[in-house]
Enzyme design. Structure first.
Site, PDB file in Angstrom:
ATOM      1  N   HIS A 368       0.815  -1.221   0.000  1.00 16.01           N
ATOM      2  CA  HIS A 368       0.000   0.000   0.000  1.00 16.01           C
ATOM      3  C   HIS A 368       0.847   1.270   0.000  1.00 16.01           C
ATOM      4  O   HIS A 368       0.329   2.375  -0.196  1.00 16.01           O
ATOM      5  CB  HIS A 368      -0.975   0.001   1.187  1.00 16.01           C
ATOM      6  CG  HIS A 368      -0.339   0.244   2.522  1.00 16.01           C
ATOM      7  ND1 HIS A 368      -0.054  -0.783   3.401  1.00 16.01           N
ATOM      8  CD2 HIS A 368       0.059   1.378   3.136  1.00 16.01           C
ATOM      9  CE1 HIS A 368       0.486  -0.274   4.507  1.00 16.01           C
ATOM     10  NE2 HIS A 368       0.567   1.032   4.359  1.00 16.01           N
ATOM     11  N   ASP A 400      -0.068  -7.667   1.305  1.00 15.93           N
ATOM     12  CA  ASP A 400       0.367  -6.270   1.424  1.00 15.93           C
ATOM     13  C   ASP A 400       1.889  -6.170   1.425  1.00 15.93           C
ATOM     14  O   ASP A 400       2.481  -5.464   2.236  1.00 15.93           O
ATOM     15  CB  ASP A 400      -0.214  -5.635   2.687  1.00 15.93           C
ATOM     16  CG  ASP A 400      -0.047  -4.115   2.695  1.00 15.93           C
ATOM     17  OD1 ASP A 400       0.132  -3.527   1.614  1.00 15.93           O
ATOM     18  OD2 ASP A 400      -0.054  -3.520   3.800  1.00 15.93           O
ATOM     19  N   SER A 477       4.861   2.387   7.919  1.00 16.96           N
ATOM     20  CA  SER A 477       4.498   1.239   7.083  1.00 16.96           C
ATOM     21  C   SER A 477       5.662   0.825   6.192  1.00 16.96           C
ATOM     22  O   SER A 477       6.268   1.665   5.513  1.00 16.96           O
ATOM     23  CB  SER A 477       3.288   1.574   6.218  1.00 16.96           C
ATOM     24  OG  SER A 477       2.143   1.758   7.020  1.00 16.96           O
TER      25      SER A 477
END
Length: 571
Positions: A368, A400, A477
């Site tokens: 993402h 992901d 992230s």
């Protein structure tokens, strides 16, 4: 067939010495024994002659002709602490026998024993005629204690024990200092050793007849008395044990102070004990253990007050960061079509983190972070501040995960651990770029190792996550979750609220990377696009200006041609 090589070594003390000759396979082929070789007591000339005599005897024992030099001869002798006198001794040995050896090395008896018995660092404690000690740390630092001769030291050595025995008899008879135990057996041993009937008969042995080695020989008789249960002899050896233990404690404390209180030897110190006095260890042991216990209590009491060295000793998180941080990167996604009105630079769409897993520029991050960004330009900033354009290679939206590559070689990489044996309560470190603040470190513990996606309300993903209380937020992230061994055991992925964050287990990552290696290279696809365009008065005017004779039926075709576009889109 290569000729046999021969290497000689001398271990020389104040009373006696040993010479051994070995071949290139380490087999002893010849040896000899001789008197003491302390050049301070004998003079360099006499010391050199004793070495030559022992060498000739050993060569004959090995069947080596006297005119055949050894490949090397090592002399580790009592009193050889000064480089200048060591060089003089080596030169004198070569003068006396030019065929003794091709190379001669001279060092102290402590150095020779230390490098033989503790090559990776430790301590040698000599208790022969005299005493000496040397400590060498694993990083090569050396500290000495004792070894100053019978006038200034020799504590715990044979001469020191013999002298204290005689002094105890003198002081007890004079009433100066009463002996702690009956003296009859010790006096009998002294009288027998020196052939003395009275104390006055001993005086010549302290002046014109003084011989340190002969004086120290009394200790062998005292050792037998201690074994037989004589209290005064046992007392003298216990004091010697305490003196020798004080050498160990002194060197240990000096090394710790030099290393700011940190543990120099994590698995304990290897102490190499050299010298004939150690044959009486049972008599030395009570005093030695008592001394060590007392010095340990003193050291522990001091450590309660002093906090020096605690930063180096307990900053385990900093150690992890020092190893892992160079491989962590900051990822910024920019819009390739839009620019900031003031700076002229591309507008930033989002940012995240990643870490290098291959030294050829392969970077791991969250999917993402890099997908679903129109007109995206992936910019990667390394820890050294350099910026590079990255290209997305593989993407797995379900897990992901994504990889991208930058055109740089020889990069620092993150070691991948395993998440299968992760335990709740284990310390972990989250690294990344929260809120675009690169090179940020947070720490916490593993709250859960098996938090299912269904439990988190995530549909369409059959996965489990690592739950941690290490603080992460937007921008973390794709960064690594690292254990105390400096290994990535997860990829920071989601924050729910303060103290509840989730990471993708590294075992998923390993499967993803394995599949990426076998995946065929991406195919470049081209698309033709046609856009319908309304014919305005301005467009019609432009077409007639280009060709005034164009017919109205052709104008529509030209308008379509003006709207035709070819796009080269990459996956």
């Amino acid at each position: 067939m290569e000729p046999t090589q021969y290497f000689g070594g001398v271990e020389g003390g104040g009373t006696h010495s040993n010479l051994v000759i070995c071949d290139q396979l380490g087999r002893v082929v010849g040896k000899s024994r001789g008197p003491g070789t302390n050049h301070w007591a004998l003079g360099i000339d006499e010391c050199a002659q004793r070495i030559i005599d022992m060498l000739h005897t050993a060569k004959q024992d090995a069947g080596i002709p006297l005119d055949t030099p050894l490949d090397s001869l090592g002399l580790t002798l009592s009193g050889c602490e000064q480089e200048s006198s060591n060089a003089m001794l080596a030169a004198r040995v070569r003068e006396k026998d030019g065929a003794c050896a091709q190379t001669i090395y001279v060092a102290s008896d402590t150095a020779g024993s230390l490098f033989t018995g503790a090559p990776n660092g430790g301590m040698v404690l000599i208790a022969g005629t005299g005493s000496n000690s040397l400590l060498r740390t694993p990083d090569g630092q050396q500290y000495g204690c004792g070894g100053w001769g019978y006038l200034f030291g020799d504590e715990g050595g044979a001469y020191w024990i013999a002298f204290r025995a005689v002094k105890t008899i003198f002081d007890d008879e004079d009433g100066l200092r009463p002996a702690p135990h009956p003296t009859r057996a010790v006096w009998r041993a002294i009288s027998d050793h020196f052939g003395a009937d009275t104390r006055a008969d001993l005086l010549p042995y302290a002046s014109k007849l003084f011989d340190k080695s002969q004086f120290a020989g009394l200790t062998a008789k005292l050792s037998k008395l201690a074994e037989a249960g004589d209290a005064l002899s046992q007392h003298l050896f216990a004091e010697a044990g305490a003196a020798l233990a004080a050498h160990v404690a002194a060197l240990t404390e000096r090394a710790q102070r030099a290393h700011s209180g940190a543990a120099v030897f994590r698995d304990g110190i290897r102490v190499v004990c050299v010298g004939s006095v150690w044959n009486s260890w049972s008599a030395l042991k009570p005093g030695a253990l008592k001394q060590l216990a007392a010095r340990r209590e003193k050291l522990n009491a001091a450590s309660v007050i002093s906090l020096a060295g605690r930063r180096n000793q307990f900053n385990f998180i900093a150690d992890v960061v020092a190893v892992s941080a160079p491989s962590v990167v900051y990822i910024e996604i920019k819009d390739g079509r839009r620019a900031d009105l003031f700076t002229g630079k591309s507008i930033s769409l989002s940012n995240g983190s990643g870490f290098i897993v291959k030294e050829d520029g392969l970077i791991l991050t969250n999917a993402h972070v890099v997908v679903n960004k129109p007109n995206a330009i992936v910019n990667v900033r390394l820890m050294d501040g350099s910026n590079h354009t990255g290209f997305v290679e593989s993407v797995d939206l379900k897990s992901d995960l994504a990889t991208l590559r930058i055109p740089v070689k020889n990069l620092p990489t993150m070691k991948l651990g395993t998440s299968a044996d992760l335990r709740p309560g284990e310390w972990v470190v989250a690294m990344g770029s929260p809120l675009a603040l690169s090179n940020t470190v947070t720490a916490g513990v593993v709250s859960s190792t098996q938090r299912g996606s269904a439990e988190l309300g995530i549909r369409g993903k059959d996965m489990v996550y690592i739950q941690t209380d290490a603080p992460i937020t937007f921008g973390n992230s794709g960064g690594p979750l690292v254990n105390l061994d400096g290994e990535a055991i997860g990829i920071n992925s989601m924050k729910v609220t303060s103290g509840i964050s989730f990471a993708i287990p590294i075992d998923y990552v390993k499967e993803f990377l394995a599949k990426s290696k076998t995946k065929p290279p991406p195919v470049s696809r081209r698309y033709l696009g046609i856009t319908m365009l309304s014919l305005t008065e301005n467009i019609l005017l432009e077409l007639r200006m280009r060709n005034p004779e164009v017919k109205e039926s052709v104008i529509a075709q030209w308008a379509i041609w003006l709207a035709f576009r070819v796009f080269n889109l990459r996956n």
